[in-house]
Design a protein around this motif. Structure first.
Motif, PDB file in Angstrom:
ATOM      1  N   ASN A 112      41.084  37.369  33.206  1.00  0.00           N
ATOM      2  CA  ASN A 112      40.049  36.917  34.123  1.00  0.00           C
ATOM      3  C   ASN A 112      40.688  36.187  35.289  1.00  0.00           C
ATOM      4  O   ASN A 112      41.270  35.124  35.118  1.00  0.00           O
ATOM      5  CB  ASN A 112      39.069  36.003  33.394  1.00  0.00           C
ATOM      6  N   ASN A 168      39.572  44.373  31.863  1.00  0.00           N
ATOM      7  CA  ASN A 168      40.984  44.134  32.163  1.00  0.00           C
ATOM      8  C   ASN A 168      41.650  43.169  31.182  1.00  0.00           C
ATOM      9  O   ASN A 168      42.849  42.927  31.276  1.00  0.00           O
ATOM     10  CB  ASN A 168      41.121  43.573  33.586  1.00  0.00           C
ATOM     11  N   THR A 174      31.620  42.191  30.620  1.00  0.00           N
ATOM     12  CA  THR A 174      30.956  42.060  31.909  1.00  0.00           C
ATOM     13  C   THR A 174      31.647  41.067  32.836  1.00  0.00           C
ATOM     14  O   THR A 174      31.359  41.028  34.028  1.00  0.00           O
ATOM     15  CB  THR A 174      29.499  41.614  31.686  1.00  0.00           C
ATOM     16  N   CYS A 221      35.454  40.318  32.776  1.00  0.00           N
ATOM     17  CA  CYS A 221      36.768  40.798  33.222  1.00  0.00           C
ATOM     18  C   CYS A 221      36.783  42.290  33.510  1.00  0.00           C
ATOM     19  O   CYS A 221      37.810  42.837  33.908  1.00  0.00           O
ATOM     20  CB  CYS A 221      37.833  40.462  32.190  1.00  0.00           C
ATOM     21  N   LYS A 222      35.626  42.952  33.296  1.00  0.00           N
ATOM     22  CA  LYS A 222      35.493  44.386  33.556  1.00  0.00           C
ATOM     23  C   LYS A 222      36.483  45.220  32.753  1.00  0.00           C
ATOM     24  O   LYS A 222      36.939  46.275  33.194  1.00  0.00           O
ATOM     25  CB  LYS A 222      35.675  44.684  35.054  1.00  0.00           C
TER      26      LYS A 222
END
Length: 316
Positions: free
Chosen positions: A202, A199, A194, A196-197
């Motif tokens: 960060n 990826n 939730t 770094c979505k």
């Protein structure tokens, strides 16, 4: 002159004759009714009864003597069972006790095991297992079965050869296992991070160049003489500055260009934001995190018990 009183010879003779006749009649009657034989037979029968009674008394005396000898043998420990028992292992519904018993006459033995839960009355024992016709001196394992899970029990062993018996009981209670099951849990789910979505890195939301949010960054200065690019004043209180993000701890070093924050703002206007991509501290660079749906920390469907445990246990 008065006559002398007395018995005459004639009267005496008559008396004797009468007595003889009476005696003859009596003897004849006795002979006629077998009186002598009857008396003789009675005497013989009485003697026989006396002999039979004596024999019966001798038998009773012998029986009493044998009983007393048996009692004396037991009192003298001529017949004895030596018993030794100890806890071996347990399951969720069983307790196993290792037992060795030796009979002094080498007789075969019968073993019984009793259990009672902690708090029960002293004599509230329940028979929980039996083994019959076991050889004296052999080590056997008695199993108390049908017990409740996660319950504390005392145990007692009883050994008998059919005549005498010996018992031994525990001084400490044994608690059966809880299976760690009874309820179902689907396990946790792996979801996209939730922060770094997904990826795996960060980009700090504070941004190293977000100098207006001064509380979000730490500025470390190295003293050196320089000229402020905004006001043109020479100063020795700053040489270069290191901007460190308080959240992601990434940092950027910038040569001294301004003497104070107000002078630095115009310098940074229009410049690209300087920021550093670091591994996401929430997912540790994995891009995914586990959901909070499983309180046991497992990712697959599993069982758990009322104690919130997923494995067999006997303590909380």
């Amino acid at each position: 002159m008065a006559k002398d009183k007395g018995i005459t010879l004639v009267a005496l003779i008559i008396t004797i004759v009468v007595l003889v006749i009476l005696a003859a009649v009596t003897i004849n009657g006795l002979i006629k009714h077998n009186f002598i034989e009857t008396v003789t037979e009675g005497t013989i029968n009485y003697a026989k009864e006396q002999m039979l009674e004596k024999a019966d008394m001798e038998k009773i005396d012998e029986s009493v003597k044998n009983s007393v000898e048996k009692i004396d043998d037991k009192l003298a420990n001529k017949e004895k069972i030596t018993l030794n028992s100890k806890y071996k292992e347990k399951t969720t519904k069983e307790i196993k006790i290792e037992v060795t018993a030796i009979d002094s006459n080498n007789a075969n033995l019968e073993y019984k095991i009793y259990t009672k839960t902690v708090g029960n009355k002293e004599n509230d024992w329940i028979e929980s297992g039996i083994l019959s016709n076991q050889k004296s001196g052999e080590t056997i394992v008695l199993t108390a079965s049908g017990l409740k899970t996660f319950t504390e029990y005392f145990w007692k062993v009883e050994v008998s050869n059919g005549k005498i018996q010996e018992t031994e009981e525990s001084t400490e209670a044994i608690r059966t296992f809880c299976s760690g099951s009874g309820y179902s849990c689907p396990g946790y789910e792996s979801i996209i991070c939730t922060l770094c979505k997904g990826n795996k890195g960060n980009v700090c939301s504070n941004g190293i160049m977000n100098i207006d949010t001064s509380k979000a960054i730490t500025i470390t200065s190295v003293i050196s003489a320089y000229k402020c690019v905004t006001c043109g004043i020479m100063t020795n209180n700053r040489g270069k500055q290191v901007y460190t993000c308080k959240q992601c701890k990434s940092s950027t070093e910038i040569s001294a260009v301004a003497c104070k924050l107000e002078c630095a703002k115009p310098y940074f206007q229009g410049m690209p934001t300087i920021s550093r991509s670091v591994s996401c501290h929430k997912c540790n660079g994995m891009g995914r995190i586990n959901s909070d749906s499983c309180q046991h920390g497992l990712s697959v469907a599993h069982k758990y018990c009322s104690h919130k445990k997923t494995e067999q246990h006997d303590t909380l």
